[in-house]
Design an enzyme around this catalytic site. Sequence first.
Site, PDB file in Angstrom:
ATOM      1  N   SER A 250       0.828  -1.209   0.000  1.00 29.28           N
ATOM      2  CA  SER A 250       0.000   0.000   0.000  1.00 29.28           C
ATOM      3  C   SER A 250       0.863   1.260   0.000  1.00 29.28           C
ATOM      4  O   SER A 250       2.034   1.240   0.383  1.00 29.28           O
ATOM      5  CB  SER A 250      -0.908   0.011   1.230  1.00 29.28           C
TER       6      SER A 250
HETATM    7  N1  SAM Z   1      -0.213  -4.672   4.255  1.00 35.44           N
HETATM    8  C1  SAM Z   1       0.520  -5.144   3.106  1.00 35.44           C
HETATM    9  C2  SAM Z   1       1.918  -4.629   3.089  1.00 35.44           C
HETATM   10  O1  SAM Z   1       2.340  -3.994   4.066  1.00 35.44           O
HETATM   11  O2  SAM Z   1       2.627  -4.912   2.113  1.00 35.44           O
HETATM   12  C3  SAM Z   1      -0.168  -4.866   1.815  1.00 35.44           C
HETATM   13  C4  SAM Z   1      -1.382  -5.646   1.656  1.00 35.44           C
HETATM   14  S1  SAM Z   1      -2.002  -5.869   0.044  1.00 35.44           S
HETATM   15  C5  SAM Z   1      -2.722  -4.300  -0.295  1.00 35.44           C
HETATM   16  C6  SAM Z   1      -3.381  -6.919   0.467  1.00 35.44           C
HETATM   17  C7  SAM Z   1      -2.992  -8.330   0.783  1.00 35.44           C
HETATM   18  O3  SAM Z   1      -4.140  -9.012   1.279  1.00 35.44           O
HETATM   19  C8  SAM Z   1      -2.512  -9.125  -0.417  1.00 35.44           C
HETATM   20  O4  SAM Z   1      -1.244  -9.635  -0.164  1.00 35.44           O
HETATM   21  C9  SAM Z   1      -3.551 -10.239  -0.552  1.00 35.44           C
HETATM   22  O5  SAM Z   1      -3.031 -11.457  -1.027  1.00 35.44           O
HETATM   23  C10 SAM Z   1      -4.033 -10.349   0.872  1.00 35.44           C
HETATM   24  N2  SAM Z   1      -5.333 -11.013   1.066  1.00 35.44           N
HETATM   25  C11 SAM Z   1      -6.464 -10.926   0.330  1.00 35.44           C
HETATM   26  N3  SAM Z   1      -7.432 -11.703   0.869  1.00 35.44           N
HETATM   27  C12 SAM Z   1      -6.893 -12.293   1.972  1.00 35.44           C
HETATM   28  C13 SAM Z   1      -7.382 -13.184   2.961  1.00 35.44           C
HETATM   29  N4  SAM Z   1      -8.628 -13.673   2.950  1.00 35.44           N
HETATM   30  N5  SAM Z   1      -6.537 -13.572   3.941  1.00 35.44           N
HETATM   31  C14 SAM Z   1      -5.276 -13.120   3.995  1.00 35.44           C
HETATM   32  N6  SAM Z   1      -4.754 -12.270   3.089  1.00 35.44           N
HETATM   33  C15 SAM Z   1      -5.553 -11.858   2.093  1.00 35.44           C
END
Ligand code: SAM
Length: 219
Positions: free
Chosen positions: A63
Amino acid sequence: MSDELYRKWERTVEALVREGIIRSEKVRQAFLKVPRYLFVLPEHKKWAHVDEPLPIPGGQTISAPHMVAIMLELAELEEGMNVLDVGTGSGWNAALIAELVKTDVYTVERIPELVEFARKNLEKAGYADRVHVILGDGTKGFPPKAPYDRILVAAGAPNVPEPLVEQLKPGGKLIIPVGSYHLWQELYEVTKLEDGSVKVKRHGGVAFVPLIGEHGWKE
Ligand code: SAM
């Protein structure tokens, strides 16, 4: 190279302070301690100070710094809090949380490739002992370490996943984007009241990748 990257990162942090996005000294200090360039792909290090999302493996994103700062300020993290981070991605947000709570942090990611990526980044940045990356569906929370003071979700949900509310302590808070599958959600601050009911405060439009899972979007 690293000195130059750090100087650029410091300027980004100070800009976020000037813009009123980073509001507390503790979030400022955490940002300075955990530079974003430690959590991006090598070829993107030179762009890590830019206030925009960047691609990470698995077709996901790390993000934008302002978004991470907004969520951390809303969470009002304090030392010793038990925190669950859903959507580990690069591991950057989880490391920032660890810096703020000064204790262990649990973070759930559904894509195995990202679990590996995050673990490597956390190891290099010195957080591997405190940040525990779990492969799984974060819409179900992480019951073994519940209840949580705070749950932060970095992906957009169709609505508030019930297991996450269940795993909050009374008085605990869930920060989660809720809205459409792509492009637009609203950032919700969900507070669990003493009687188990919730109060929702909305904090405006955001754009996150979808939260995919049993209590989120279907693949
Ligand atoms: N907070 C992260 C960082 O510091 O890099 C960025 C997060 S990214 C915008 C969103 C993440 O949520 C992705 O890696 C995606 O694979 C994950 N995601 C989506 N659905 C999910 C779920 N049900 N459980 C765990 N992770 C999930």
